[in-house]
Design an enzyme around this catalytic site. Structure first.
Site, short mmCIF file in Angstrom:
data_model
loop_
_atom_site.label_atom_id
_atom_site.label_comp_id
_atom_site.label_asym_id
_atom_site.label_seq_id
_atom_site.Cartn_x
_atom_site.Cartn_y
_atom_site.Cartn_z
N ASP A 51 22.17 37.07 85.76
CA ASP A 51 21.64 38.52 86.27
C ASP A 51 22.91 39.52 85.75
O ASP A 51 22.55 40.65 85.77
CB ASP A 51 21.15 38.86 87.58
CG ASP A 51 19.99 37.74 87.81
OD1 ASP A 51 19.29 37.66 86.78
OD2 ASP A 51 19.38 37.89 89.09
N ASP A 54 29.98 52.96 104.53
CA ASP A 54 30.92 52.72 103.57
C ASP A 54 30.52 53.44 102.42
O ASP A 54 31.32 53.88 101.40
CB ASP A 54 30.97 51.22 103.26
CG ASP A 54 31.69 50.31 104.34
OD1 ASP A 54 32.30 50.90 105.12
OD2 ASP A 54 31.46 48.96 104.15
N THR A 56 34.47 42.40 99.84
CA THR A 56 33.36 42.07 101.07
C THR A 56 32.03 42.82 100.83
O THR A 56 31.34 42.82 101.83
CB THR A 56 34.17 42.46 102.25
OG1 THR A 56 34.51 43.71 102.34
CG2 THR A 56 35.24 41.53 102.55
N ASN A 75 35.45 49.74 94.95
CA ASN A 75 34.67 48.58 95.40
C ASN A 75 34.58 47.73 94.25
O ASN A 75 35.24 46.69 93.96
CB ASN A 75 33.50 49.03 95.72
CG ASN A 75 33.37 48.64 97.42
OD1 ASN A 75 34.22 48.45 98.05
ND2 ASN A 75 32.08 48.60 97.99
N ASP A 76 33.88 48.23 93.18
CA ASP A 76 33.46 47.14 92.26
C ASP A 76 32.72 47.96 90.91
O ASP A 76 32.43 49.17 91.03
CB ASP A 76 32.60 46.34 92.74
CG ASP A 76 31.41 46.60 93.45
OD1 ASP A 76 30.96 47.69 93.02
OD2 ASP A 76 30.94 46.05 94.16
#
Length: 277
Positions: free
Chosen positions: A164, A64, A175, A134-135
């Protein structure tokens, strides 16, 4: 015949044995193959100046992470990506190593669907950065210290997160790190954003699911705090006191090729079962 761009992860296929197998298979099928500069030089073959623009389909050999690194450039030209997983989970890949040639055969025969994946855009102090598939996450530069982050949605103060850090994930990224931090799994074709605290230091902490048109703003609340910002797992910049990072839906998309037969929940079940085993 579609022009196939071939990219590989040199760490996953150090001797390029599998890469050569796939290249030989594509040549046998009579496909025009375009190679990136590094791979072309390694194989002693000609290379493309812009593989992302010239290819009709990008075949990416790796996990990925390799697909994530490809997505930013591919999204500029709306070039679809077909991943063959040489790593572990491989949510984004359309096939695993052992079924690579069979899956490519189906793709070349037109037996596939193309998933349009939402991406995220990021701004820090008005400066825009490359899109994320993704993020985006913010964590404390000092790993042993708690980070105090203020969060606003559409300019409205929402809460202060103590822990954190915080993850802002697309449906595709739900995911990934988001899932590990207890965030929700979002169907990849939806237009949603997940906001998830990382190891929160309170009992009421719950992830948020907001619309794609919403904008999330995060800022440090303590003058002594300094956050580190990551896009798709890659360090981007520091977030100092008084600075704000804003995340929202990007204008571009990533196009992921999936051979027909397996749906998202089939893949999710298989990957989760693989982890249990």
């Amino acid at each position: 015949m579609k022009k196939i761009g071939l990219l590989t992860n040199f760490e996953r296929d150090k001797e390029l044995k599998y890469t050569r197998e796939i290249l030989d298979f594509l040549n046998m099928r009579g496909c025009p193959v375009i190679l990136g500069e590094r791979l072309g030089k390694a194989l002693g073959l000609s290379t493309s100046e812009n593989i992302y623009k010239e290819a009709d389909i990008l075949i990416v050999l790796g996990g990925d992470g390799t697909i994530l690194k490809t997505a930013g450039q591919a999204s500029k030209y709306e070039t679809p990506i077909f991943g063959i997983n040489l790593g572990h989970l491989g949510y984004l890949a359309g096939a695993d190593r052992h079924e690579g040639r069979e899956a490519i055969d189906r793709v070349l025969n037109g037996e596939y669907t193309v998933e349009k994946r939402m991406m995220l855009k990021t701004e820090i102090g008005g400066r825009a950065f490359p899109p994320a598939l993704n993020d985006i996450y913010i964590r404390n530069k000092e790993a042993a210290h708690m980070l105090k982050l203020g969060v606003k949605i559409n300019g409205q103060y929402t809460d202060t997160y103590r822990g954190d850090g915080v993850i802002i994930a697309s449906p595709t990224g739900s995911t990934a790190y988001n899932l590990s931090a207890g965030g929700p799994v979002l169907k990849p074709d939806t237009s949603l954003i997940a906001v998830t605290q990382i190891c929160p230091h309170n009992l009421y902490a719950r992830p948020l699911v907001i619309g794609a048109c919403d904008k999330v703003t995060v800022f440090t609340e303590n003058s002594g705090d300094s956050g580190a910002v990551f896009i798709d797992g890659e360090y981007l910049a520091d977030l100092g006191y008084g600075e704000e990072i804003t995340v929202g839906k990007a204008d571009c998309h990533t196009y992921i090729i999936k051979p027909t037969g397996l749906g998202f929940y089939d893949i999710l079940r298989r990957k989760m079962a693989w982890q249990r085993d």
